[in-house]
Design a protein around this motif. Structure first.
Motif, mmCIF file in Angstrom:
data_model
loop_
_atom_site.group_PDB
_atom_site.id
_atom_site.type_symbol
_atom_site.label_atom_id
_atom_site.label_comp_id
_atom_site.label_asym_id
_atom_site.label_seq_id
_atom_site.Cartn_x
_atom_site.Cartn_y
_atom_site.Cartn_z
ATOM 1 N N LEU A 93 0.821 -1.210 0.000
ATOM 2 C CA LEU A 93 0.000 0.000 0.000
ATOM 3 C C LEU A 93 0.858 1.265 0.000
ATOM 4 O O LEU A 93 0.517 2.256 -0.648
ATOM 5 C CB LEU A 93 -0.948 -0.002 1.197
ATOM 6 N N GLU A 94 1.974 1.219 0.697
ATOM 7 C CA GLU A 94 2.873 2.372 0.713
ATOM 8 C C GLU A 94 3.515 2.565 -0.663
ATOM 9 O O GLU A 94 3.594 3.690 -1.161
ATOM 10 C CB GLU A 94 3.943 2.195 1.792
ATOM 11 N N LEU A 98 -0.837 4.782 -1.245
ATOM 12 C CA LEU A 98 -2.153 4.839 -0.606
ATOM 13 C C LEU A 98 -2.071 5.028 0.908
ATOM 14 O O LEU A 98 -3.034 5.478 1.531
ATOM 15 C CB LEU A 98 -2.956 3.581 -0.944
ATOM 16 N N VAL A 99 -0.938 4.655 1.504
ATOM 17 C CA VAL A 99 -0.692 4.908 2.925
ATOM 18 C C VAL A 99 0.733 5.431 3.079
ATOM 19 O O VAL A 99 1.574 5.250 2.187
ATOM 20 C CB VAL A 99 -0.866 3.643 3.822
ATOM 21 N N HIS A 112 3.219 5.251 12.903
ATOM 22 C CA HIS A 112 1.813 5.426 12.560
ATOM 23 C C HIS A 112 1.627 5.110 11.083
ATOM 24 O O HIS A 112 2.499 5.385 10.272
ATOM 25 C CB HIS A 112 1.377 6.875 12.811
ATOM 26 N N VAL A 113 0.465 4.571 10.761
ATOM 27 C CA VAL A 113 0.082 4.327 9.375
ATOM 28 C C VAL A 113 -1.097 5.248 9.095
ATOM 29 O O VAL A 113 -2.074 5.256 9.846
ATOM 30 C CB VAL A 113 -0.338 2.857 9.150
ATOM 31 N N GLY A 119 -5.122 7.516 -1.040
ATOM 32 C CA GLY A 119 -5.698 6.365 -0.342
ATOM 33 C C GLY A 119 -7.131 6.633 0.102
ATOM 34 O O GLY A 119 -7.995 5.772 -0.032
ATOM 35 N N LEU A 120 -7.378 7.834 0.584
ATOM 36 C CA LEU A 120 -8.727 8.218 0.990
ATOM 37 C C LEU A 120 -9.672 8.224 -0.208
ATOM 38 O O LEU A 120 -10.790 7.712 -0.134
ATOM 39 C CB LEU A 120 -8.697 9.593 1.666
ATOM 40 N N ARG A 121 -9.192 8.765 -1.317
ATOM 41 C CA ARG A 121 -10.012 8.795 -2.536
ATOM 42 C C ARG A 121 -10.338 7.371 -2.994
ATOM 43 O O ARG A 121 -11.489 7.045 -3.280
ATOM 44 C CB ARG A 121 -9.291 9.566 -3.651
#
Length: 173
Positions: A93-94, A98-99, A112-113, A119-121
């Motif tokens: 994901l990184e 996206l994160v 923290h992730v 990623g929100l979209r």
């Protein structure tokens, strides 16, 4: 209505009339529903470039609310998975943007992730399509059917199926 599960049950009733196969029918149909459901859910996720596990991570972060941040141990607990499996998902994901991971200023051993803007979209668009897809697949059920089925499944998960440590009853050790 005759279906594959009913045919199998009929064969077992013929061969083993001494057995109560009611639960076998229930769980056979649940398994059949999941086999049919999974590829239809995966199609939605694949269109967004996600696997189920990655969707689960993004969804957990989104459900956390602003600032859409959790620590890996919280993610592992929420998703009921190992830290090693979580690390692999977070790496993917990184890499996809996206994160993002950042060191915890209060504890340099932890991080923290957080969902990125992209990623929100992606999770919001995917969740919208996913919810519509599930609603369409459940459309043969009335709202009363859906509520009843949800209550029955909750009851199953509150019993030995979801809690293997519960004492077994005397009739079925």
């Amino acid at each position: 209505m005759d279906d594959a599960v009913e045919r199998i049950l009929g064969e077992w009733r013929r061969e083993r009339p001494d057995l109560d196969l009611t639960a076998m029918g229930v769980f056979g149909r649940l398994a059949q529903v999941m086999r049919v459901l999974e590829p239809r859910v995966d199609r939605v996720l694949t269109r967004r470039g996600l696997r189920q596990g990655e969707f689960d991570v993004l969804a957990a972060l989104r459900r956390a609310g602003p600032p859409y941040t959790l620590i890996p141990s919280e993610l592992s607990a929420v998703l009921m998975m190992s830290r090693a499996g979580m690390t692999n998902r977070l790496d993917r994901l990184e890499a996809a943007g996206l994160v993002e991971r950042s060191l915890d200023p209060a504890d340099r051993r932890s991080f923290h992730v957080r969902l990125t803007g992209e990623g929100l979209r992606i999770i919001d668009e995917t969740l919208t399509e996913h919810a519509a897809n599930l609603a369409r697949l459940a459309s043969p059920l009335t709202s009363e059917d859906t509520e009843t089925l949800a209550a029955i499944l909750r009851k199953l998960l509150d019993g030995p199926l979801g809690n293997p440590e519960l004492p077994k009853n005397r009739e079925n050790p």
